[in-house]
Design a protein around this motif. Structure first.
Motif, mmCIF file in Angstrom:
data_model
loop_
_atom_site.group_PDB
_atom_site.id
_atom_site.type_symbol
_atom_site.label_atom_id
_atom_site.label_comp_id
_atom_site.label_asym_id
_atom_site.label_seq_id
_atom_site.Cartn_x
_atom_site.Cartn_y
_atom_site.Cartn_z
ATOM 1 N N PRO A 160 -41.558 42.183 15.445
ATOM 2 C CA PRO A 160 -41.865 40.767 15.209
ATOM 3 C C PRO A 160 -41.688 39.951 16.489
ATOM 4 N N ARG A 161 -42.541 38.971 16.663
ATOM 5 C CA ARG A 161 -42.465 38.084 17.821
ATOM 6 C C ARG A 161 -42.020 36.695 17.369
ATOM 7 N N ALA A 162 -41.322 36.010 18.262
ATOM 8 C CA ALA A 162 -40.938 34.635 17.969
ATOM 9 C C ALA A 162 -42.177 33.760 17.924
ATOM 10 N N TYR A 163 -42.148 32.760 17.066
ATOM 11 C CA TYR A 163 -43.228 31.778 17.045
ATOM 12 C C TYR A 163 -42.614 30.400 16.858
ATOM 13 N N PRO A 164 -42.940 29.476 17.789
ATOM 14 C CA PRO A 164 -43.731 29.702 18.990
ATOM 15 C C PRO A 164 -42.900 30.349 20.092
ATOM 16 N N GLU A 165 -43.593 31.004 21.012
ATOM 17 C CA GLU A 165 -42.936 31.577 22.169
ATOM 18 C C GLU A 165 -42.885 30.543 23.289
ATOM 19 N N LEU A 166 -42.020 30.793 24.282
ATOM 20 C CA LEU A 166 -42.002 29.947 25.465
ATOM 21 C C LEU A 166 -43.405 29.843 26.049
ATOM 22 N N ASP A 167 -43.815 28.637 26.402
ATOM 23 C CA ASP A 167 -45.172 28.423 26.903
ATOM 24 C C ASP A 167 -45.117 27.398 28.023
ATOM 25 N N ARG A 168 -45.540 27.795 29.197
ATOM 26 C CA ARG A 168 -45.487 26.921 30.366
ATOM 27 C C ARG A 168 -46.832 26.274 30.668
ATOM 28 N N THR A 169 -47.749 26.284 29.718
ATOM 29 C CA THR A 169 -49.041 25.641 29.922
ATOM 30 C C THR A 169 -48.842 24.141 30.134
ATOM 31 N N PRO A 170 -49.338 23.572 31.257
ATOM 32 C CA PRO A 170 -49.188 22.134 31.480
ATOM 33 C C PRO A 170 -50.236 21.343 30.709
ATOM 34 N N GLY A 171 -49.959 20.080 30.498
ATOM 35 C CA GLY A 171 -50.913 19.215 29.815
ATOM 36 C C GLY A 171 -50.229 17.984 29.280
ATOM 37 N N THR A 172 -50.986 17.192 28.550
ATOM 38 C CA THR A 172 -50.405 16.071 27.830
ATOM 39 C C THR A 172 -49.975 16.584 26.469
ATOM 40 N N VAL A 173 -48.689 16.547 26.208
ATOM 41 C CA VAL A 173 -48.106 17.148 25.008
ATOM 42 C C VAL A 173 -47.846 16.063 23.964
ATOM 43 N N ARG A 174 -48.279 16.343 22.753
ATOM 44 C CA ARG A 174 -47.970 15.476 21.617
ATOM 45 C C ARG A 174 -47.154 16.309 20.635
ATOM 46 N N SER A 175 -45.869 15.993 20.513
ATOM 47 C CA SER A 175 -44.988 16.766 19.637
ATOM 48 C C SER A 175 -44.656 15.950 18.396
ATOM 49 N N TRP A 176 -44.576 16.656 17.259
ATOM 50 C CA TRP A 176 -44.362 16.037 15.958
ATOM 51 C C TRP A 176 -43.009 16.467 15.416
ATOM 52 N N TRP A 177 -42.210 15.476 14.963
ATOM 53 C CA TRP A 177 -40.838 15.742 14.552
ATOM 54 C C TRP A 177 -40.566 15.120 13.191
ATOM 55 N N VAL A 184 -41.823 11.289 13.585
ATOM 56 C CA VAL A 184 -41.972 10.714 14.914
ATOM 57 C C VAL A 184 -42.928 11.590 15.711
ATOM 58 N N CYS A 185 -43.850 10.944 16.418
ATOM 59 C CA CYS A 185 -44.773 11.643 17.319
ATOM 60 C C CYS A 185 -44.516 11.156 18.733
ATOM 61 N N ALA A 186 -44.197 12.090 19.644
ATOM 62 C CA ALA A 186 -43.926 11.760 21.044
ATOM 63 C C ALA A 186 -45.040 12.333 21.911
ATOM 64 N N LEU A 240 -60.164 15.804 15.049
ATOM 65 C CA LEU A 240 -61.021 14.819 14.393
ATOM 66 C C LEU A 240 -60.705 13.423 14.905
ATOM 67 N N ASP A 241 -59.427 13.138 15.122
ATOM 68 C CA ASP A 241 -59.018 11.825 15.629
ATOM 69 C C ASP A 241 -59.209 11.709 17.141
ATOM 70 N N GLU A 242 -58.809 12.759 17.864
ATOM 71 C CA GLU A 242 -58.889 12.745 19.327
ATOM 72 C C GLU A 242 -59.359 14.121 19.788
ATOM 73 N N PRO A 243 -60.660 14.293 20.022
ATOM 74 C CA PRO A 243 -61.225 15.625 20.283
ATOM 75 C C PRO A 243 -60.626 16.349 21.481
ATOM 76 N N GLU A 244 -59.986 15.610 22.400
ATOM 77 C CA GLU A 244 -59.426 16.284 23.571
ATOM 78 C C GLU A 244 -58.157 17.063 23.249
ATOM 79 N N PHE A 245 -57.545 16.789 22.098
ATOM 80 C CA PHE A 245 -56.322 17.496 21.714
ATOM 81 C C PHE A 245 -56.642 18.726 20.877
ATOM 82 N N LEU A 246 -55.975 19.826 21.206
ATOM 83 C CA LEU A 246 -55.963 21.005 20.361
ATOM 84 C C LEU A 246 -54.630 21.076 19.623
ATOM 85 N N ALA A 247 -54.647 21.432 18.353
ATOM 86 C CA ALA A 247 -53.397 21.777 17.676
ATOM 87 C C ALA A 247 -52.909 23.079 18.305
#
Length: 282
Positions: A160-177, A184-186, A240-247
């Motif tokens: 089994p693998r952890a999910y999510p795994e460490l990910d160093r991909t840069p970008g504009t991050v939108r995190s949901w808490w 809260v969305c940051a 649908l709201d902001e096409p530049e963002f991927l989930a």
């Protein structure tokens, strides 16, 4: 529970496979209101067409009843239409079907089994627990959804693998808490990668998901809703709201990453590797 490869497709079996596929794909998306999955409209003719095109079929039965099925083609060993009857979920049927498919691929000399999974449906976490790792992310071309291409290397032990795994991909991050009384969305640029940005915000609450857009110089923003994340449209369908963002991730709890978040992969955004466009939405 019995899992076997089906070498003869009778009319009854085709109907049963289509029926269990429809039930599985109609039940229980992670959030309400997502586009209807292709598997929810599966017909016996679709099953017959796949096998006529060279797909292999594995089935799971319990008490004389079909409770699951999966298909793959030996040209690419891309998992297609993994389906488990909703009343038998949690019993390991899906993993048994994957292990049978993987054994078939290994017997034919394949190096890997691959698949594409929809992030918004919450499916990558299941495949990670089954040993599959994320290779890259991409936008679906027929629905406003986000997908990941995953693989299992057949020459390595399956763990089994952890999910999510460490990910160093840069970008504009939108995190949901999840927080007391709502969500809260940051949103903030993260040139040092997704995982680092999530760690900076983990004091906010329990992580429910992360979206990623190309890196920008925008100002960090926080928003709060008196609602659970699942009913917020920009969480359910960010493209649908902001096409530049991927989930990027959808999770049930905050990841327990080591500190500092060094190493790990940069999964990146690329086009899919599975040839069949409809071999998706698992």
């Amino acid at each position: 529970m019995t899992v076997d490869q089906a070498f003869v497709l009778t009319d009854r079996l085709a109907e049963d496979v289509a029926a269990v596929t429809r039930r599985a794909y109609r039940a229980g998306d992670l959030v309400p209101g997502l586009p209807v999955a292709d598997g929810a409209k599966e017909t016996a003719q679709d099953v017959r067409a796949d096998l006529a095109a060279g797909y292999h079929l594995w089935t799971a039965t319990a008490g004389g009843r079909l409770v699951g099925a999966v298909r793959a083609h030996s040209r690419d060993w891309c998992v297609r239409r993994l389906a488990v009857s909703p009343d038998t979920r949690g019993l390991g049927v899906g993993k048994l079907l994957l292990r049978a498919l993987e054994a078939g691929a290994r017997a034919e000399g394949a190096a890997r089994v691959v698949l594409d999974a929809v992030v918004e449906r919450g499916n990558p976490a299941f495949y990670a627990r089954a040993g599959y790792r994320t290779v890259h992310h991409f936008p679906a071309d027929d629905k406003p959804l986000s997908e990941v291409h995953m693989e299992l290397l057949l020459g390595e032990p399956v763990t089994p693998r952890a999910y999510p795994e460490l990910d160093r991909t840069p970008g504009t991050v939108r995190s949901w808490w999840s927080v007391d009384g709502g969500t809260v969305c940051a949103t903030s640029p993260a040139p040092d990668g997704i995982s680092a940005e999530v760690r900076r915000n983990r004091h906010l609450g329990v992580l429910r998901g992360v979206d990623l857009a190309p890196l920008s110089d925008g100002t960090p923003v926080r928003r709060r809703w008196p609602l659970p994340a699942a009913v917020i449209s920009s969480f359910a369908l960010p493209r649908l709201d902001e096409p530049e963002f991927l989930a990027w991730w959808r999770v049930g709890e905050s990841p327990d990453w080591p500190s500092p978040p060094a190493g790990g992969q940069a999964a990146g955004v690329r086009r899919p590797s599975c040839e069949e466009r409809d071999a998706r939405e698992h």
